[in-house]
Design an enzyme around this catalytic site. Structure first.
Site, mmCIF file in Angstrom:
data_model
loop_
_atom_site.group_PDB
_atom_site.id
_atom_site.type_symbol
_atom_site.label_atom_id
_atom_site.label_comp_id
_atom_site.label_asym_id
_atom_site.label_seq_id
_atom_site.Cartn_x
_atom_site.Cartn_y
_atom_site.Cartn_z
ATOM 1 N N GLY A 120 73.374 54.664 -14.299
ATOM 2 C CA GLY A 120 72.415 55.202 -15.656
ATOM 3 C C GLY A 120 73.558 54.959 -16.919
ATOM 4 O O GLY A 120 73.593 55.123 -17.177
ATOM 5 N N GLN A 121 75.186 54.718 -15.744
ATOM 6 C CA GLN A 121 76.269 54.510 -16.946
ATOM 7 C C GLN A 121 76.076 53.202 -17.509
ATOM 8 O O GLN A 121 76.173 51.945 -17.327
ATOM 9 C CB GLN A 121 77.929 54.421 -15.779
ATOM 10 C CG GLN A 121 78.759 54.213 -17.232
ATOM 11 C CD GLN A 121 80.010 54.876 -15.817
ATOM 12 O OE1 GLN A 121 80.441 54.992 -14.652
ATOM 13 N NE2 GLN A 121 81.332 54.307 -17.251
ATOM 14 N N ASN A 151 77.173 59.929 -15.104
ATOM 15 C CA ASN A 151 76.468 59.104 -14.464
ATOM 16 C C ASN A 151 77.341 58.477 -14.119
ATOM 17 O O ASN A 151 78.493 58.047 -14.791
ATOM 18 C CB ASN A 151 75.183 58.204 -16.198
ATOM 19 C CG ASN A 151 74.364 58.961 -16.719
ATOM 20 O OD1 ASN A 151 74.160 59.499 -15.598
ATOM 21 N ND2 ASN A 151 74.705 59.272 -17.697
ATOM 22 N N ASP A 173 75.129 60.531 -29.410
ATOM 23 C CA ASP A 173 74.502 59.619 -28.951
ATOM 24 C C ASP A 173 73.790 58.599 -30.202
ATOM 25 O O ASP A 173 73.021 59.224 -31.054
ATOM 26 C CB ASP A 173 73.712 59.694 -28.348
ATOM 27 C CG ASP A 173 73.679 58.589 -26.982
ATOM 28 O OD1 ASP A 173 73.073 57.442 -26.816
ATOM 29 O OD2 ASP A 173 74.486 58.684 -25.811
ATOM 30 N N HIS A 195 82.185 59.668 -20.232
ATOM 31 C CA HIS A 195 81.230 60.041 -20.877
ATOM 32 C C HIS A 195 80.619 60.809 -20.625
ATOM 33 O O HIS A 195 79.870 61.122 -19.429
ATOM 34 C CB HIS A 195 80.671 59.274 -22.460
ATOM 35 C CG HIS A 195 79.679 58.234 -21.927
ATOM 36 N ND1 HIS A 195 79.969 56.976 -21.043
ATOM 37 C CD2 HIS A 195 78.018 58.202 -21.640
ATOM 38 C CE1 HIS A 195 78.827 56.521 -20.430
ATOM 39 N NE2 HIS A 195 77.788 57.114 -20.828
ATOM 40 N N LEU A 196 80.396 62.299 -21.034
ATOM 41 C CA LEU A 196 79.632 63.638 -20.672
ATOM 42 C C LEU A 196 78.653 64.028 -21.683
ATOM 43 O O LEU A 196 78.858 64.135 -22.989
ATOM 44 C CB LEU A 196 80.314 65.171 -20.374
ATOM 45 C CG LEU A 196 79.981 66.426 -20.122
ATOM 46 C CD1 LEU A 196 79.514 66.331 -18.831
ATOM 47 C CD2 LEU A 196 80.907 67.100 -20.382
#
Length: 113
Positions: free
Chosen positions: A92-93, A86, A29, A99-100
């Site tokens: 919160g996306q 999310n 990330d 995605h994980l």
């Protein structure tokens, strides 16, 4: 399609790739919330987890199994880690391609935040 995660999966833009196969791509990330913060994304564009159905069950299982194998490979499995999905803005996306999140390397707080 102007999806940043699709572009990462297609190698159109660079990423800190840690794993890939025919179904998923995993990368570090850019804004890590823990010492280990990996995103596991499907190559197939799925906007939110609300769009999942029985046809996606094998893919979702593969994403989770990929995350658990990465946790072992990154030596965070024994100490513990968190997997986070999310959904939509209030959930919160930030990128609308499922995605994980794999987070580890520190003690996680509850509630998260």
């Amino acid at each position: 399609m102007d999806c940043i995660f699709c572009k990462i999966a297609n190698k159109e833009i660079p990423s800190n790739l840690v794993y890939e196969d025919d179904q998923v791509v995993a990368f570090k990330d850019n804004d890590p919330q823990a010492p280990t913060h990996i995103l596991i994304i499907p190559r197939k564009h799925i906007r939110t987890i609300n769009e999942l159905d029985e046809n996606n069950s094998a893919l979702i299982c593969h994403m989770v199994l990929t995350a658990t194998q990465l946790a072992r490979d990154l030596s965070i499995a024994n100490d513990g880690y968190r997997l986070v999905w999310n959904c939509n803005l209030k959930g919160g996306q930030a990128v609308f391609h499922i995605h994980l999140h794999l987070l580890g390397g520190r003690t996680m707080k509850w509630p998260p935040g």
